[in-house]
Design a protein around this motif. Structure first.
Motif, PDB file in Angstrom:
ATOM      1  N   ARG A 196      37.531   7.675  18.448  1.00 37.94           N
ATOM      2  CA  ARG A 196      36.456   7.529  18.039  1.00 37.94           C
ATOM      3  C   ARG A 196      35.880   6.234  17.544  1.00 37.94           C
ATOM      4  NH1 ARG A 196      39.835   9.230  14.293  1.00 37.94           N
ATOM      5  NH2 ARG A 196      40.336   7.388  13.078  1.00 37.94           N
ATOM      6  N   THR A 197      34.176   6.880  17.520  1.00 40.43           N
ATOM      7  CA  THR A 197      33.373   5.512  17.232  1.00 40.43           C
ATOM      8  C   THR A 197      33.448   4.974  16.215  1.00 40.43           C
ATOM      9  OG1 THR A 197      31.098   6.366  17.606  1.00 40.43           O
ATOM     10  CG2 THR A 197      32.639   6.392  19.363  1.00 40.43           C
ATOM     11  N   PRO A 198      32.602   4.399  15.550  1.00 43.16           N
ATOM     12  CA  PRO A 198      31.896   4.194  14.401  1.00 43.16           C
ATOM     13  C   PRO A 198      30.021   4.756  13.815  1.00 43.16           C
ATOM     14  CG  PRO A 198      32.655   2.054  15.771  1.00 43.16           C
ATOM     15  CD  PRO A 198      32.356   2.844  16.148  1.00 43.16           C
ATOM     16  N   PHE A 199      29.591   5.402  15.372  1.00 44.17           N
ATOM     17  CA  PHE A 199      28.718   6.502  15.080  1.00 44.17           C
ATOM     18  C   PHE A 199      28.526   7.363  15.393  1.00 44.17           C
ATOM     19  CE2 PHE A 199      28.145   1.568  16.757  1.00 44.17           C
ATOM     20  CZ  PHE A 199      27.621   1.212  16.383  1.00 44.17           C
ATOM     21  N   GLU A 251      18.828   7.578   1.857  1.00 43.24           N
ATOM     22  CA  GLU A 251      18.721   9.382   2.170  1.00 43.24           C
ATOM     23  C   GLU A 251      19.647   9.187   3.071  1.00 43.24           C
ATOM     24  OE1 GLU A 251      15.068   9.022   3.896  1.00 43.24           O
ATOM     25  OE2 GLU A 251      13.494   9.829   2.620  1.00 43.24           O
ATOM     26  N   LYS A 252      20.377   8.285   3.536  1.00 49.33           N
ATOM     27  CA  LYS A 252      21.588   8.263   4.880  1.00 49.33           C
ATOM     28  C   LYS A 252      22.705   7.259   4.130  1.00 49.33           C
ATOM     29  CE  LYS A 252      20.375  10.317   8.386  1.00 49.33           C
ATOM     30  NZ  LYS A 252      19.897  10.382   9.776  1.00 49.33           N
ATOM     31  N   PRO A 253      23.472   7.024   2.345  1.00 52.32           N
ATOM     32  CA  PRO A 253      23.914   6.581   2.624  1.00 52.32           C
ATOM     33  C   PRO A 253      25.733   5.547   3.432  1.00 52.32           C
ATOM     34  CG  PRO A 253      24.724   8.319   0.949  1.00 52.32           C
ATOM     35  CD  PRO A 253      23.829   8.807   2.282  1.00 52.32           C
ATOM     36  N   THR A 254      26.029   7.309   4.066  1.00 53.81           N
ATOM     37  CA  THR A 254      26.591   6.355   5.133  1.00 53.81           C
ATOM     38  C   THR A 254      26.611   5.953   6.306  1.00 53.81           C
ATOM     39  OG1 THR A 254      27.794   8.881   5.301  1.00 53.81           O
ATOM     40  CG2 THR A 254      28.401   7.196   3.405  1.00 53.81           C
ATOM     41  N   ALA A 255      25.386   6.475   6.659  1.00 54.43           N
ATOM     42  CA  ALA A 255      24.970   6.224   7.965  1.00 54.43           C
ATOM     43  C   ALA A 255      25.530   4.969   8.599  1.00 54.43           C
ATOM     44  CB  ALA A 255      23.311   6.991   8.658  1.00 54.43           C
ATOM     45  N   PRO A 256      25.053   4.600  10.707  1.00 56.11           N
ATOM     46  CA  PRO A 256      25.109   3.314  10.651  1.00 56.11           C
ATOM     47  C   PRO A 256      24.188   3.578  10.645  1.00 56.11           C
ATOM     48  CG  PRO A 256      26.014   5.333  12.299  1.00 56.11           C
ATOM     49  CD  PRO A 256      25.879   6.052  10.779  1.00 56.11           C
ATOM     50  N   LEU A 257      23.255   1.929  11.467  1.00 52.68           N
ATOM     51  CA  LEU A 257      21.980   1.865  11.207  1.00 52.68           C
ATOM     52  C   LEU A 257      21.386   1.440  12.646  1.00 52.68           C
ATOM     53  CD1 LEU A 257      21.943  -1.016   8.666  1.00 52.68           C
ATOM     54  CD2 LEU A 257      21.825   1.361   8.614  1.00 52.68           C
ATOM     55  N   ASN A 258      20.581   2.612  13.438  1.00 56.98           N
ATOM     56  CA  ASN A 258      20.171   1.972  14.508  1.00 56.98           C
ATOM     57  C   ASN A 258      18.755   0.727  14.588  1.00 56.98           C
ATOM     58  OD1 ASN A 258      17.437   2.773  16.816  1.00 56.98           O
ATOM     59  ND2 ASN A 258      19.037   4.029  17.459  1.00 56.98           N
ATOM     60  N   LEU A 259      19.146  -0.010  14.736  1.00 52.86           N
ATOM     61  CA  LEU A 259      18.072  -1.209  14.388  1.00 52.86           C
ATOM     62  C   LEU A 259      17.094  -1.269  15.543  1.00 52.86           C
ATOM     63  CD1 LEU A 259      20.728  -4.304  13.605  1.00 52.86           C
ATOM     64  CD2 LEU A 259      19.523  -2.597  12.433  1.00 52.86           C
ATOM     65  N   LYS A 260      17.621  -1.085  16.813  1.00 54.60           N
ATOM     66  CA  LYS A 260      16.376  -0.857  17.948  1.00 54.60           C
ATOM     67  C   LYS A 260      15.060  -0.487  17.331  1.00 54.60           C
ATOM     68  CE  LYS A 260      15.264   1.565  22.689  1.00 54.60           C
ATOM     69  NZ  LYS A 260      16.438   2.674  23.245  1.00 54.60           N
ATOM     70  N   SER A 261      15.516   0.347  16.475  1.00 52.09           N
ATOM     71  CA  SER A 261      14.225   1.275  16.107  1.00 52.09           C
ATOM     72  C   SER A 261      13.170   0.621  14.751  1.00 52.09           C
ATOM     73  CB  SER A 261      15.208   2.408  14.959  1.00 52.09           C
ATOM     74  OG  SER A 261      15.401   2.569  14.046  1.00 52.09           O
ATOM     75  N   PRO A 278      25.947  -4.068   3.767  1.00 50.72           N
ATOM     76  CA  PRO A 278      25.965  -5.345   5.156  1.00 50.72           C
ATOM     77  C   PRO A 278      27.338  -4.735   5.784  1.00 50.72           C
ATOM     78  CG  PRO A 278      26.028  -5.412   2.502  1.00 50.72           C
ATOM     79  CD  PRO A 278      25.233  -4.332   2.328  1.00 50.72           C
ATOM     80  N   ASN A 279      27.892  -3.963   5.236  1.00 54.38           N
ATOM     81  CA  ASN A 279      29.219  -3.198   5.777  1.00 54.38           C
ATOM     82  C   ASN A 279      28.793  -1.688   6.685  1.00 54.38           C
ATOM     83  OD1 ASN A 279      30.780  -5.348   4.625  1.00 54.38           O
ATOM     84  ND2 ASN A 279      30.941  -3.931   1.770  1.00 54.38           N
ATOM     85  N   ARG A 280      27.676  -1.712   7.116  1.00 58.81           N
ATOM     86  CA  ARG A 280      27.664  -0.690   8.100  1.00 58.81           C
ATOM     87  C   ARG A 280      27.493  -0.640   9.511  1.00 58.81           C
ATOM     88  NH1 ARG A 280      23.660   3.920   5.305  1.00 58.81           N
ATOM     89  NH2 ARG A 280      22.761   3.223   3.672  1.00 58.81           N
ATOM     90  N   PRO A 281      28.721  -0.223  10.298  1.00 58.56           N
ATOM     91  CA  PRO A 281      27.687  -0.238  11.576  1.00 58.56           C
ATOM     92  C   PRO A 281      26.707  -0.379  12.011  1.00 58.56           C
ATOM     93  CG  PRO A 281      29.312   1.739  11.107  1.00 58.56           C
ATOM     94  CD  PRO A 281      28.885   1.122  10.107  1.00 58.56           C
TER      95      PRO A 281
END
Length: 942
Positions: A341-344, A366-376, A397-400
């Motif tokens: 699996r992946t963290p995403f 709004e998405k408390p467990t979702a990973p972060l798309n920093l590209k956006s 700090p602990n999210r993918p």
């Protein structure tokens, strides 16, 4: 008459290698070497060395002339020396046999292979296939095994799956058999003791003349549901009978770790900079890196194993016990399981370019467990990077998180190949010999021909070798870009690990370059912490990295290229998928993680993978390339062309041309008509999607009952391709030549010659004609503006080389010459200064050498004609209002003080020239049913 090809060997590692086996792929020009004609290797003293040879590829389907030849010989190499050998061929060659040639005896039940000093026996009718290994000593033949070697996997629940107890009977094939080397390939499954099948394996075992060495390539494939299964151990056990008075030893960083009078010893590589040695459960040593060997010896003899890239592909382990060796590809003792699996997995948070802290907090909530798309965030500079990192540290700090795209796919079907070499003896094997063996495995020997010869054969297409003083800046640029954008990031940022090592760095957004430029010196651990692996691109970046080896012949370039192609071929391509058979043979699109991207036909390309096969003979790479091509064969349309029906994705035409490229590669490797018919019909059909020669649609889809109805997103702009076309056009001319193909090439080349940018500098008139408001412009003098977004056609421009081959018109050479002499040196200097800092820049080695080869050929043939054509081209371009920039223009020095990582000018506002917005993509519409065979002229399509 005997002809000869010079081969160069560089013996790295500081160790002597007596009679060391060398396997090397050698290219030949067409009509030079008939298949089956004898060859031999001689040293610089003209001593003939026993030589084995086999054809890897021929130039045409008649299989008459060799394109790639694989040779095997053995060389005496002193520490750190460079030696010259020659491959001779011609009518007078007579084969020389080694003192102890490899022999193979096989029947329906068994296979016996002898090297003269070692015999191995395989049983065909039983999953317990590896049934014997004995070596010859002073007292005659002696059995090494006290049981049968087998493969195993443990899942997270401790369930054992092995290859020997109740698995299906594997297929066993003699893939290669000659006097110098033989290879047995075993393909089977692991299974529980109750016969529950689990995860395929491929085991290739090589033996060489006069040696008691067994070189093994162990490949496992994960074909299970990643939500249900994790792997806690993977390996291969060798039950041995070393006798009494046991001594166990491991190579160490500064000294050998050894133990006597013990039951068990374990070497565990836990990271690229940390290993531990334990004896009977007690830690007795540690360190950083080793040469990857372990040995066990006793009164009956000794065995040594050396695992290739042990620390680079951590975690790894080697367990020694009184009953044998356990080569642990994923050690049970390591912390954590191997997961696919992946963290995403969850859809990421997208930030829409915001710089508002309250908005960031709201989106995260709004998405408390979702990973972060920093590209956006659209990070263009260091100020933006630091603000985004501050937001992450404060609120998530602990999210993918990733500066790349973020998909939700997983690693079903991923594979991994591990190489190790075992040496057996009836006598003791010293630590010094074991260390030399370990270094030898870590530092493989290659014997490539001179790059000038390799390039001249055109077996790897039209490349130009390093070393011509006329193109010194081209060489310097290509060398520096590879070092800065590929080699240095891997070493500096420690891009290692079982599934990571070998892959390149993914740009594909503004942020990765900004982060790397800011941190690479001050804090390398942070430089790429949010950046994923590259996998591949629609122009085949693996081919690009191999392009550097083709032009230089340098060993470090070979090691980089082979690690890259091996990683992508195994890890990033799906090899088995019970839930989605359509995925098998496709690679994951470049993304936050090597498995998180969706499956992408356009990016699953095999020219680089096939070059790995041709230069080494490694059949794992051929297997993968054919699996990719078989995807296109398996899912082709009823009319016999490549299928591409996914209208909803808005796919570009490269989703059709990418698979076509791979099918052409497979056809030339095998000459099987299932590939040839599909390639020919698909190319003809695609050529007929043009509205006029040179003008392809933006997107092309197959439709209708038989799939030969074309749905397209039309454009009036010629030479619009989102992927590379040079290889398709080049192969097409040789395999499926047609008048329409030639007209297409010439029309595209003419458009590039006269109607496209040649640099990233523009006059106001040129900017308004060619650029959209996505581009920014900065004034550099009274006439010229610099743009950060917009420039020459790059790798698509190689079509001018084909147009020159067809017509002989040096006007096409003028474009190529300007590109390699003016544009590329400017671009290389910018990359040296990290402005831009783009990891995609490794692409230049796939097309700059092609352009250079055309320029060199034309200058040799007609230098005055080239100079005249250059003058005429410049004059006409100026008349058309599209003059050439010759720079340098004072005003904006090429350095980090003036340009950021995305080539925006620092501290200066861009100029508004009122550039037009980009055109919206048109809706797909039908062209009707198109011909799948060559029917000459195009039908009218308004």
């Amino acid at each position: 008459m005997v002809k000869r090809i010079r081969l160069h060997i560089e013996n790295a590692g500081g160790i002597n290698r007596p009679a060391w086996p060398v396997t090397q792929g050698i290219p030949f020009p067409d009509e030079e070497l008939k298949q089956g004609a004898p060859v031999q290797v001689v040293d610089s003293e003209d001593t003939v060395l026993p030589t084995q040879f086999a054809t890897l590829g021929t130039w045409n389907k008649d299989r008459k002339f060799v394109k790639w030849l694989l040779i095997d010989f053995q060389a005496d190499l002193k520490a750190d020396e460079s030696r010259t050998f020659f491959l001779e061929y011609g009518d007078e060659i007579e084969q020389t046999q080694p003192p102890h040639p490899v022999t193979v005896e096989e029947n329906e039940k068994s296979i016996l292979i002898s090297t003269g000093v070692m015999e191995v026996t395989f049983r065909r009718s039983d999953p317990d296939f590896f049934v014997g290994c004995r070596v010859k000593g002073k007292q005659g033949w002696q059995d090494i095994l006290q049981g049968h070697p087998f493969l195993y996997i443990l899942d997270q629940h401790g369930v054992l799956y092995d290859s020997c107890t109740a698995a299906p009977v594997p297929s066993i094939t003699i893939e290669e058999a000659g006097p110098m080397r033989a290879c047995v390939c075993v393909k089977g499954y692991h299974a529980t003791s109750a016969g529950l099948r689990f995860c395929p394996y491929v085991l290739r075992m090589h033996v060489v003349a006069g040696k008691s060495d067994l070189r093994i390539f162990h490949t496992f494939i994960f074909d299970q549901d990643p939500e249900k299964f994790e792997l806690s151990a993977i390996g291969m056990k060798f039950p041995l009978d070393p006798g009494k008075d046991l001594r166990m030893a491991f190579g160490g960083e500064t000294h050998v770790h050894s133990a006597e009078k013990c039951d068990h010893a374990l070497f565990l590589q836990t990271s690229d900079v940390e290993y531990d040695v334990a004896v009977d459960g007690r830690s007795v040593g540690s360190g950083s890196k080793t040469s990857g060997w372990a040995s066990i010896r006793g009164s009956n003899g000794a065995a040594v194993v050396a695992v290739r890239d042990l620390w680079k592909e951590y975690p790894n382990g080697i367990s020694l016990a009184q009953d044998g060796m356990d080569i642990q590809i994923w050690p049970e003792a390591t912390e954590g399981n191997l997961i696919f699996r992946t963290p995403f997995q969850e859809e990421a948070v997208f930030f829409g370019g915001t710089r508002d802290e309250a908005t960031v907090k709201r989106l995260l909530a709004e998405k408390p467990t979702a990973p972060l798309n920093l590209k956006s965030f659209d990070i263009q500079n260091e100020e933006a990077l630091l603000w985004v990192e501050e937001m992450i540290e404060k609120y998530a700090p602990n999210r993918p998180a990733s500066l790349n795209d973020t998909g939700t796919s997983d690693g079903t079907g991923a594979a991994k190949t591990t190489e190790f070499l075992m040496r057996f003896s009836t006598e003791a094997i010293s630590d010094a010999e074991s260390e030399a063996l370990g270094v030898s495995v870590q530092e493989p020997v290659i014997a490539p021909p001179d790059p000038a010869y390799t390039c001249a054969t055109r077996a790897a297409r039209a490349f130009y070798p390093k070393g011509d003083p006329r193109f010194a800046e081209v060489d310097r640029g290509l060398d520096d870009i590879l070092e800065l954008m590929a080699i240095d990031p891997i070493e500096r940022c420690r891009l290692y690990g079982m599934m990571r090592y070998g892959n390149m760095v993914c740009s594909h957004s503004a942020g990765p370059g900004v982060s790397y430029r800011f941190y690479y010196e001050k804090d390398p651990a942070k430089a790429l912490r949010y950046v994923g692996p590259y996998n591949n691109e629609a122009n085949d970046q693996i081919w690009s990295v191999w392009g550097n080896f083709i032009r230089t012949g340098e060993r470090k370039h070979f090691l980089l290229a082979s690690a890259y192609s091996q990683n992508v071929a195994d890890v990033c391509i799906c090899h088995a998928h019970p839930g989605d058979p359509e995925a098998v043979g496709l690679m994951h699109y470049h993304n936050a993680h090597h498995w998180s991207g969706q499956y992408s036909p356009s990016h699953t390309l095999t020219t680089g993978i096939m070059l790995h096969y041709y230069f080494t003979g490694n059949r794992r790479l051929l297997d993968v390339a054919l699996k990719v091509a078989d995807w296109a064969v398996r899912w082709q349309e009823p009319c016999g062309i490549i299928a591409n029906r996914d209208f909803e994705k808005g796919a570009l035409s490269r989703e059709f041309t990418g698979p076509l490229w791979c099918v052409m590669e497979a056809y030339q490797a095998t000459w099987e008509e299932k590939y040839g018919d599909l390639a020919r019909r698909s190319l003809n059909w695609f050529l007929h999607t043009q509205s006029k020669p040179g003008t392809f649609p933006i997107s092309v889809y197959t439709g209708g009952e038989r799939g030969d109805e074309a749905w397209v997103e039309p454009t009036e702009e010629p030479a619009v391709h989102a992927g590379a076309m040079y290889t398709i056009f080049d192969d097409g001319l040789r395999l499926f030549d047609s008048e329409l193909l030639r007209k297409t090439i010439i029309a595209e080349a003419d458009h590039i010659l006269w109607n496209t940018p040649t640099h990233s500098y523009f006059t106001a008139e040129m900017a308004r004609e060619w650029l959209t408001n996505r581009s920014k412009l900065w004034r550099v003098d009274d006439r010229w503006f610099w743009s950060q977004w917009g420039g020459p056609s790059g790798y698509l421009g190689t079509v001018v080389c084909l147009a020159y081959e067809i017509t002989g018109d040096p006007m096409y050479v003028a474009w190529a010459k300007y590109h390699v002499e003016v544009y590329f040196p400017d671009r290389a200097e910018r990359i040296r200064n990290f402005c831009p800092c783009l990891f995609t820049s490794i692409q230049y080695a796939s097309y700059i050498p092609i352009l250079t080869a055309t320029v060199a050929e034309a200058l040799k043939k007609d230098p005055e004609g080239v100079r005249s054509a250059e003058d005429e081209w410049r004059r006409k371009r100026a008349e058309l209002g599209r003059p050439l920039y010759d720079g340098p223009v004072p005003g904006i020095p090429i350095d980090r003080e003036h340009f950021d990582a995305n080539t925006n000018v620092i501290g200066v506002a861009p100029v508004d020239l009122g550039l037009k917005p980009g055109k919206p993509r048109p809706e797909p519409r039908s062209m009707g049913v198109l011909a799948c065979e060559d029917e000459g002229a195009l039908e009218e399509f308004p």
